[in-house]
Design a protein around this motif. Structure first.
Motif, PDB file in Angstrom:
ATOM      1  N   SER A  57      -8.893  63.070  -3.820  1.00 16.84           N
ATOM      2  CA  SER A  57      -9.831  62.016  -3.443  1.00 16.84           C
ATOM      3  C   SER A  57     -10.350  61.279  -4.682  1.00 16.84           C
ATOM      4  O   SER A  57     -10.350  61.816  -5.787  1.00 16.84           O
ATOM      5  CB  SER A  57     -11.002  62.596  -2.646  1.00 16.84           C
ATOM      6  OG  SER A  57     -11.712  63.549  -3.427  1.00 16.84           O
ATOM      7  N   ILE A  58     -10.794  60.041  -4.467  1.00 19.01           N
ATOM      8  CA  ILE A  58     -11.303  59.204  -5.548  1.00 19.01           C
ATOM      9  C   ILE A  58     -12.817  59.381  -5.653  1.00 19.01           C
ATOM     10  O   ILE A  58     -13.535  59.320  -4.649  1.00 19.01           O
ATOM     11  CB  ILE A  58     -10.964  57.729  -5.304  1.00 19.01           C
ATOM     12  CG1 ILE A  58      -9.449  57.537  -5.182  1.00 19.01           C
ATOM     13  CG2 ILE A  58     -11.519  56.851  -6.422  1.00 19.01           C
ATOM     14  CD1 ILE A  58      -8.677  57.869  -6.430  1.00 19.01           C
ATOM     15  N   VAL A  59     -13.294  59.592  -6.874  1.00 12.30           N
ATOM     16  CA  VAL A  59     -14.719  59.803  -7.136  1.00 12.30           C
ATOM     17  C   VAL A  59     -15.181  58.741  -8.129  1.00 12.30           C
ATOM     18  O   VAL A  59     -14.523  58.489  -9.138  1.00 12.30           O
ATOM     19  CB  VAL A  59     -14.976  61.215  -7.697  1.00 12.30           C
ATOM     20  CG1 VAL A  59     -16.469  61.421  -7.977  1.00 12.30           C
ATOM     21  CG2 VAL A  59     -14.468  62.279  -6.735  1.00 12.30           C
ATOM     22  N   LEU A  60     -16.327  58.118  -7.836  1.00 10.06           N
ATOM     23  CA  LEU A  60     -16.903  57.103  -8.715  1.00 10.06           C
ATOM     24  C   LEU A  60     -18.144  57.655  -9.400  1.00 10.06           C
ATOM     25  O   LEU A  60     -19.058  58.148  -8.738  1.00 10.06           O
ATOM     26  CB  LEU A  60     -17.267  55.848  -7.915  1.00 10.06           C
ATOM     27  CG  LEU A  60     -16.125  55.194  -7.123  1.00 10.06           C
ATOM     28  CD1 LEU A  60     -16.625  53.921  -6.444  1.00 10.06           C
ATOM     29  CD2 LEU A  60     -14.927  54.890  -8.004  1.00 10.06           C
ATOM     30  N   ASP A  61     -18.171  57.562 -10.722  1.00 13.85           N
ATOM     31  CA  ASP A  61     -19.259  58.103 -11.536  1.00 13.85           C
ATOM     32  C   ASP A  61     -19.921  56.933 -12.272  1.00 13.85           C
ATOM     33  O   ASP A  61     -19.270  56.238 -13.043  1.00 13.85           O
ATOM     34  CB  ASP A  61     -18.681  59.117 -12.534  1.00 13.85           C
ATOM     35  CG  ASP A  61     -19.735  60.028 -13.131  1.00 13.85           C
ATOM     36  OD1 ASP A  61     -20.898  59.970 -12.705  1.00 13.85           O
ATOM     37  OD2 ASP A  61     -19.372  60.823 -14.032  1.00 13.85           O
ATOM     38  N   HIS A  98     -23.915  62.693  -5.893  1.00 11.67           N
ATOM     39  CA  HIS A  98     -24.382  63.219  -4.607  1.00 11.67           C
ATOM     40  C   HIS A  98     -23.273  63.363  -3.568  1.00 11.67           C
ATOM     41  O   HIS A  98     -23.539  63.768  -2.438  1.00 11.67           O
ATOM     42  CB  HIS A  98     -25.493  62.329  -4.044  1.00 11.67           C
ATOM     43  CG  HIS A  98     -26.745  62.343  -4.865  1.00 11.67           C
ATOM     44  ND1 HIS A  98     -27.715  61.367  -4.773  1.00 11.67           N
ATOM     45  CD2 HIS A  98     -27.183  63.217  -5.820  1.00 11.67           C
ATOM     46  CE1 HIS A  98     -28.701  61.635  -5.624  1.00 11.67           C
ATOM     47  NE2 HIS A  98     -28.391  62.743  -6.280  1.00 11.67           N
ATOM     48  N   GLY A  99     -22.055  63.015  -3.936  1.00 13.89           N
ATOM     49  CA  GLY A  99     -20.966  63.120  -2.970  1.00 13.89           C
ATOM     50  C   GLY A  99     -21.106  62.188  -1.786  1.00 13.89           C
ATOM     51  O   GLY A  99     -20.571  62.451  -0.709  1.00 13.89           O
ATOM     52  N   GLN A 100     -21.799  61.073  -1.970  1.00 15.93           N
ATOM     53  CA  GLN A 100     -22.015  60.135  -0.865  1.00 15.93           C
ATOM     54  C   GLN A 100     -20.707  59.426  -0.522  1.00 15.93           C
ATOM     55  O   GLN A 100     -20.052  58.861  -1.395  1.00 15.93           O
ATOM     56  CB  GLN A 100     -23.074  59.101  -1.254  1.00 15.93           C
ATOM     57  CG  GLN A 100     -23.370  58.087  -0.158  1.00 15.93           C
ATOM     58  CD  GLN A 100     -24.384  57.037  -0.594  1.00 15.93           C
ATOM     59  OE1 GLN A 100     -24.962  57.131  -1.674  1.00 15.93           O
ATOM     60  NE2 GLN A 100     -24.607  56.050   0.245  1.00 15.93           N
TER      61      GLN A 100
END
Length: 262
Positions: A57-61, A98-100
């Motif tokens: 999955s793609i995660v944005l930081d 927050h894993g939103q």
């Protein structure tokens, strides 16, 4: 950072070549501390690092020059412009802190962010709070103060008109201290324009020169508060006139605006 790919985009600009800048960073494996240092050194309004989790999955930081953020909508739209294509017009991602869950959408050449309203901190908003934080003892609000959130809670303060809004010189340290105490990410002061649109200013930095030119999470919060779609103008006083759109869809909010490569 040596093998990473960095692209700069402009978001929400009213005219070609203008808008709120964001850096999109891919193929980066640096630590949060190194990312914060990078954001501080580059000194753009926001940086977003695109990561791939172990499950694919793609995660944005998100990082501002002064702190890491749970969500930044204009940086998300910048990431959407980089990630989406005609072959992949829709993509589910999540935020790092927050894993939103967020949905990135490409539609008719425009990029959008779809997300759900989030629980806002239940905070007492006593009489005189706005006057204190805005350093304006005589100011009268046009509606009661409120807190709303699409992922980064905002204290929303409605003033009478644009002249009042643009004349504000608030207590930035007081806003920061109050927000830290109550889990609220700055104050967003807004007014209604004669044309039916809204106008706003974001106070989320200690340095007046770092005032944000466009705050999509605040536009989303206003849509949640008003339970209606809104068009918000921001940043003209900073030389970066921006237009933000937040569409109210009952269970979700769609945030969009012009997004282009710098």
């Amino acid at each position: 950072m040596q093998n990473s790919q960095v692209q700069e985009l402009l978001c929400f600009g009213v005219v070609q070549g203008s808008g709120n800048a964001a850096l999109v960073v891919r193929h980066d494996d640096s630590s949060a501390e190194q990312r914060q240092q990078f954001a501080r050194e580059r000194n753009k309004p926001a940086c977003v690092f695109i990561d791939t989790a172990t499950d694919g999955s793609i995660v944005l930081d998100f990082f501002y020059p002064h702190r890491r953020s749970p969500l930044c909508s204009h940086a998300t739209l910048a990431a959407a412009r980089v990630l989406l294509s005609a072959e992949r017009p829709r993509l589910a991602v999540r935020t790092a802190m927050h894993g939103q869950p967020l949905t990135l959408i490409l539609q008719s050449g425009e990029v959008f962010l779809q997300l759900s309203p989030q629980p806002a901190p239940q905070v007492a908003l006593p009489d005189g709070l706005a006057q204190q934080l805005l350093a304006a003892p005589g100011i009268l609000l046009a509606s009661p103060p409120a807190i709303a959130s699409v992922g980064s809670p905002k204290l929303l303060l409605e003033v009478a008109d644009s002249a009042t809004l643009q004349a504000l010189t608030p207590d930035l340290q007081g806003i920061a201290d109050w927000g830290k105490q109550h889990g609220v990410s700055g104050a967003y002061v807004w007014c209604r324009r004669p044309d039916g649109a809204l106008e706003g200013r974001s106070f989320n930095h200690l340095d007046p020169a770092a005032e944000d030119g466009a705050t999509g999470v605040a536009a989303g919060a206003l849509a949640v508060l008003l339970k209606s779609s809104v068009t918000v103008y921001q940043g003209a006083n900073l030389g970066t006139p921006c237009q933000l759109r937040a569409e109210f869809l009952d269970e979700s909010i769609l945030i969009g605006g012009k997004t282009e490569f710098a």
